[in-house]
Design a protein around this motif. Structure first.
Motif, PDB file in Angstrom:
ATOM      1  N   UNK A  13       0.827  -1.202   0.000  1.00  0.00           N
ATOM      2  CA  UNK A  13       0.000   0.000   0.000  1.00  0.00           C
ATOM      3  C   UNK A  13       0.859   1.248   0.000  1.00  0.00           C
ATOM      4  N   UNK A  14       0.285   2.348  -0.456  1.00  0.00           N
ATOM      5  CA  UNK A  14       0.938   3.641  -0.361  1.00  0.00           C
ATOM      6  C   UNK A  14       1.036   4.018   1.115  1.00  0.00           C
ATOM      7  N   UNK A  15      -0.073   3.833   1.854  1.00  0.00           N
ATOM      8  CA  UNK A  15      -0.099   4.080   3.298  1.00  0.00           C
ATOM      9  C   UNK A  15      -1.315   3.406   3.911  1.00  0.00           C
ATOM     10  N   UNK A  16      -1.234   3.188   5.207  1.00  0.00           N
ATOM     11  CA  UNK A  16      -2.313   2.562   5.958  1.00  0.00           C
ATOM     12  C   UNK A  16      -2.591   3.387   7.201  1.00  0.00           C
ATOM     13  N   UNK A  41       1.770  12.572   5.638  1.00  0.00           N
ATOM     14  CA  UNK A  41       1.475  12.805   4.223  1.00  0.00           C
ATOM     15  C   UNK A  41       0.036  13.303   4.104  1.00  0.00           C
ATOM     16  N   UNK A  42      -0.287  13.859   2.952  1.00  0.00           N
ATOM     17  CA  UNK A  42      -1.661  14.286   2.687  1.00  0.00           C
ATOM     18  C   UNK A  42      -2.597  13.083   2.819  1.00  0.00           C
ATOM     19  N   UNK A  43      -2.168  11.957   2.283  1.00  0.00           N
ATOM     20  CA  UNK A  43      -3.012  10.764   2.308  1.00  0.00           C
ATOM     21  C   UNK A  43      -3.337  10.339   3.737  1.00  0.00           C
ATOM     22  N   UNK A  44      -2.346  10.335   4.616  1.00  0.00           N
ATOM     23  CA  UNK A  44      -2.583   9.955   6.013  1.00  0.00           C
ATOM     24  C   UNK A  44      -3.498  10.951   6.709  1.00  0.00           C
ATOM     25  N   UNK A  45      -3.328  12.227   6.432  1.00  0.00           N
ATOM     26  CA  UNK A  45      -4.212  13.242   7.028  1.00  0.00           C
ATOM     27  C   UNK A  45      -5.649  13.048   6.545  1.00  0.00           C
ATOM     28  N   UNK A  46      -5.842  12.733   5.270  1.00  0.00           N
ATOM     29  CA  UNK A  46      -7.183  12.485   4.737  1.00  0.00           C
ATOM     30  C   UNK A  46      -7.804  11.258   5.408  1.00  0.00           C
ATOM     31  N   UNK A 107      -6.692   1.812   3.691  1.00  0.00           N
ATOM     32  CA  UNK A 107      -5.427   1.513   3.023  1.00  0.00           C
ATOM     33  C   UNK A 107      -5.453   2.218   1.672  1.00  0.00           C
ATOM     34  N   UNK A 108      -4.563   3.189   1.505  1.00  0.00           N
ATOM     35  CA  UNK A 108      -4.459   3.894   0.225  1.00  0.00           C
ATOM     36  C   UNK A 108      -3.650   3.014  -0.724  1.00  0.00           C
ATOM     37  N   UNK A 122      -7.210   6.102  -4.486  1.00  0.00           N
ATOM     38  CA  UNK A 122      -7.914   4.819  -4.479  1.00  0.00           C
ATOM     39  C   UNK A 122      -7.556   4.137  -3.178  1.00  0.00           C
ATOM     40  N   UNK A 123      -8.588   3.672  -2.465  1.00  0.00           N
ATOM     41  CA  UNK A 123      -8.366   3.104  -1.142  1.00  0.00           C
ATOM     42  C   UNK A 123      -9.277   1.912  -0.905  1.00  0.00           C
ATOM     43  N   UNK A 124      -8.897   1.123   0.072  1.00  0.00           N
ATOM     44  CA  UNK A 124      -9.752   0.062   0.593  1.00  0.00           C
ATOM     45  C   UNK A 124     -10.145   0.447   2.006  1.00  0.00           C
TER      46      UNK A 124
END
Length: 162
Positions: A13-16, A41-46, A107-108, A122-124
């Motif tokens: 994953x990109x991040x979890x 990261x932006x993704x983790x904040x989202x 999970x991104x 895209x995420x799960x």
């Protein structure tokens, strides 16, 4: 905005983000509740913001990951970071409104943050169905709004969203 395209390698994953990370807080707001979330990261904040939103609906510590449900896919798009955040939160809320699905973990899988084209995540989503016998009813979240939405990268590199 930094230009970045990330995709997890096969099986990665990109991040979890999981609710145990608790990288959000609630702020007072005149008419609504406001979630302030942060991440490296932006993704983790989202992701933290999305799980924080679910934490308004019920006590997040009561939500488990039901492996029999598997993951639910989320795809969000936007023309800038605020519209991408709106879309991402709206997709998580849609899962709750249509399937009573409480998201505990995200999970991104893919992140496209190139400002010269459409932004995408895209995420799960992992969690379980709302059960009034186990999940205390909190605040009803009817919709995501752009009202007072903020996205900021702090000097220490952390990304903060509201």
């Amino acid at each position: 905005m930094e230009k970045r395209e990330s995709a997890g390698k096969e099986g990665s994953a990109v991040c979890t983000y999981d609710a145990v990370d608790r990288r959000y807080e609630y702020l007072d707001h005149t008419a609504d509740i406001k979630v302030h979330a942060w991440g490296d990261t932006v993704e983790l904040a989202y992701c933290a913001s999305a799980v924080g939103m679910i934490g308004c609906i019920t006590e997040i510590d009561t939500v488990k990951v039901d492996s029999s449900l598997g993951e639910l896919s989320i795809s969000a798009r936007g023309h800038d970071l605020p519209s991408l955040l709106f879309s991402f939160l709206d997709e998580v809320l849609f899962l709750f409104h249509t399937q009573l699905f409480l998201t505990r973990k995200l999970v991104i899988k893919r992140s496209h943050l190139d400002p010269t084209s459409e932004l995408q995540l895209e995420a799960d989503a992992y969690g379980e169905a709302f059960d009034l016998g186990r999940h205390p009813q909190g605040i009803e979240v009817k919709a995501v709004t752009f009202n007072a939405m903020q996205i900021e990268k702090k000097p220490n590199g952390e990304h903060h969203v509201e």
